[in-house]
Design an enzyme around this catalytic site. Structure first.
Site, mmCIF file in Angstrom:
data_model
loop_
_atom_site.group_PDB
_atom_site.id
_atom_site.type_symbol
_atom_site.label_atom_id
_atom_site.label_comp_id
_atom_site.label_asym_id
_atom_site.label_seq_id
_atom_site.Cartn_x
_atom_site.Cartn_y
_atom_site.Cartn_z
ATOM 1 N N ASP A 12 -15.639 52.281 -4.392
ATOM 2 C CA ASP A 12 -17.100 52.813 -3.139
ATOM 3 C C ASP A 12 -16.746 54.138 -2.792
ATOM 4 O O ASP A 12 -16.132 54.369 -2.242
ATOM 5 C CB ASP A 12 -17.587 51.241 -2.327
ATOM 6 C CG ASP A 12 -18.709 51.483 -1.874
ATOM 7 O OD1 ASP A 12 -19.566 52.192 -2.376
ATOM 8 O OD2 ASP A 12 -18.926 51.052 -1.070
ATOM 9 N N GLU A 59 -26.426 45.767 -11.262
ATOM 10 C CA GLU A 59 -27.387 45.616 -10.383
ATOM 11 C C GLU A 59 -27.396 47.659 -10.157
ATOM 12 O O GLU A 59 -28.326 47.778 -9.699
ATOM 13 C CB GLU A 59 -27.111 45.116 -9.074
ATOM 14 C CG GLU A 59 -27.133 43.808 -8.475
ATOM 15 C CD GLU A 59 -26.314 42.904 -9.541
ATOM 16 O OE1 GLU A 59 -25.107 43.385 -9.808
ATOM 17 O OE2 GLU A 59 -25.916 42.190 -9.723
ATOM 18 N N ASN A 60 -26.659 47.895 -10.862
ATOM 19 C CA ASN A 60 -26.764 49.816 -10.827
ATOM 20 C C ASN A 60 -28.263 50.388 -11.077
ATOM 21 O O ASN A 60 -28.077 51.582 -11.420
ATOM 22 C CB ASN A 60 -25.366 50.246 -10.881
ATOM 23 C CG ASN A 60 -24.394 50.338 -10.189
ATOM 24 O OD1 ASN A 60 -22.978 50.130 -10.231
ATOM 25 N ND2 ASN A 60 -24.695 49.852 -8.747
ATOM 26 N N ARG A 181 -17.028 43.570 2.027
ATOM 27 C CA ARG A 181 -17.481 42.661 1.294
ATOM 28 C C ARG A 181 -17.065 42.492 -0.557
ATOM 29 O O ARG A 181 -16.853 44.543 -0.887
ATOM 30 C CB ARG A 181 -19.189 42.438 1.278
ATOM 31 C CG ARG A 181 -19.955 44.178 0.339
ATOM 32 C CD ARG A 181 -21.436 43.924 1.290
ATOM 33 N NE ARG A 181 -21.615 45.241 0.689
ATOM 34 C CZ ARG A 181 -22.361 46.160 1.390
ATOM 35 N NH1 ARG A 181 -22.114 45.823 2.807
ATOM 36 N NH2 ARG A 181 -22.653 47.024 1.317
ATOM 37 N N SER A 183 -19.330 42.163 -2.858
ATOM 38 C CA SER A 183 -20.665 42.622 -3.897
ATOM 39 C C SER A 183 -20.707 42.328 -5.522
ATOM 40 O O SER A 183 -20.272 43.378 -6.912
ATOM 41 C CB SER A 183 -20.475 44.106 -4.398
ATOM 42 O OG SER A 183 -21.007 44.197 -2.740
HETATM 43 C C1 FPP Z 1 -20.070 53.316 -5.693
HETATM 44 O O1 FPP Z 1 -20.201 54.866 -5.286
HETATM 45 C C2 FPP Z 1 -19.632 53.817 -7.321
HETATM 46 C C3 FPP Z 1 -20.027 54.187 -7.999
HETATM 47 C C4 FPP Z 1 -21.621 52.984 -8.320
HETATM 48 C C5 FPP Z 1 -19.404 54.330 -9.495
HETATM 49 C C6 FPP Z 1 -18.315 53.653 -9.925
HETATM 50 C C7 FPP Z 1 -18.474 54.825 -10.967
HETATM 51 C C8 FPP Z 1 -16.998 56.067 -11.041
HETATM 52 C C9 FPP Z 1 -15.759 55.891 -9.847
HETATM 53 C C10 FPP Z 1 -16.812 56.990 -12.663
HETATM 54 C C11 FPP Z 1 -15.724 55.563 -13.130
HETATM 55 C C12 FPP Z 1 -15.629 57.130 -14.299
HETATM 56 C C13 FPP Z 1 -15.379 56.669 -15.838
HETATM 57 C C14 FPP Z 1 -14.929 57.610 -16.497
HETATM 58 C C15 FPP Z 1 -14.251 55.755 -16.212
HETATM 59 P P1 FPP Z 1 -20.932 54.738 -4.273
HETATM 60 O O2 FPP Z 1 -22.192 55.289 -5.487
HETATM 61 O O3 FPP Z 1 -22.509 53.671 -4.251
HETATM 62 O O4 FPP Z 1 -21.177 55.407 -2.910
HETATM 63 P P2 FPP Z 1 -21.985 55.298 -1.722
HETATM 64 O O5 FPP Z 1 -21.724 54.042 -1.252
HETATM 65 O O6 FPP Z 1 -20.928 56.160 -0.515
HETATM 66 O O7 FPP Z 1 -23.191 55.622 -2.105
#
Ligand code: FPP
Length: 230
Positions: A12, A59-60, A181, A183
């Site tokens: 996250d 959910e994403n 959490r 999630s």
């Molecule tokens: C949550 O942070 C992160 C994600 C929904 C995406 C996670 C994906 C990666 C780290 C890339 C993985 C890549 C490969 C090739 C396996 P957020 O975007 O919700 O951050 P925020 O809470 O600060 O908005």
């Protein structure tokens, strides 16, 4: 206490990491993907046998289409770019999640890295993509029913064999970025996991941060419901 066998990470904070640098959220995802590659090798070097990483939840899909497209393109790019390295390092890459709703080029890239690494046996990288923990339990239940297994005698351990991947329970679950959490991430497998919520955003969760996390894990007292012997 030994190092954990199965570590799980909720990656996250990519968006916040980028915002702090006045960059678009997608820049944070790119940095996050680079970090996962590097960090996974370090984690396996510590003797961890399974690393589960939350890449995209069911959910994403509710995020802006532009961000969803960026992430899907990133997955395709990275799986083709990285399969050789995982293959060479003897790491098997597997996926957990529902295949439906994923684009065909994403499925092809997933299938490619899975196929290329399927005979590897040093460690397992379990990428959770279009993943939801509650759906995993429902999908496992459907498999139990269609297998004809007698549900009355089913043990909690046997039930886990019906999940997307047949993996050991999670010993240590880390969620970066300070949110406390789960999630909907691997709820069943995390039943007895030690949980740690570092404040750093995922792109900054590096080897040093993982060492710190391991120190914390070693100080925990895992009792699995029993009482401590004096
Ligand atoms: C949550 O942070 C992160 C994600 C929904 C995406 C996670 C994906 C990666 C780290 C890339 C993985 C890549 C490969 C090739 C396996 P957020 O975007 O919700 O951050 P925020 O809470 O600060 O908005």
């Amino acid at each position: 206490m030994n190092n954990p066998t199965h570590v799980a990470i909720i990656m996250d904070g990519n968006g916040r990491w980028a915002k702090k640098r006045m960059m678009p959220r997608t820049f944070g995802h790119k940095k996050g993907s680079e970090n996962l590659r590097k960090l996974s090798f370090y984690i396996f070097d510590q003797g961890v046998k399974v690393l589960s990483a939350f890449c995209f939840s069911t959910e994403n899909f509710k995020r802006p289409q532009e961000e969803v497209d960026f992430l899907m393109n990133l997955f395709v790019e990275k799986f083709y770019q990285e399969f050789e390295e995982y293959k060479k390092k003897n790491i098997k890459v597997v996926f957990s999640g529902r295949r439906e709703n994923l684009r065909s080029d994403v499925l092809d890239a997933m299938d490619k890295i899975t196929e290329e690494t399927k005979d590897n046996d040093r460690a397992i990288l379990n990428l959770c993509l279009n993943y939801g923990g509650q759906y995993e339990v429902i999908d496992a239940m459907k498999k139990v029913i269609s297998s004809g297994q007698n549900i009355d005698c089913l043990t909690p351990e046997e039930f886990m064999h019906f999940f997307y991947q047949d993996l050991p329970p999670i010993d240590f679950l880390i969620r970066t970025s300070g949110e406390n959490r789960l999630s909907n991430f691997m709820l069943y497998q995390a039943s007895y996991a030690e949980i740690y919520f570092p404040e750093v955003h995922f792109p900054d969760f590096d080897e040093k941060e993982f060492d710190k996390a391991l120190d914390i894990y070693h100080k925990r007292d895992r009792r699995f419901g029993s009482i401590k012997e004096k």
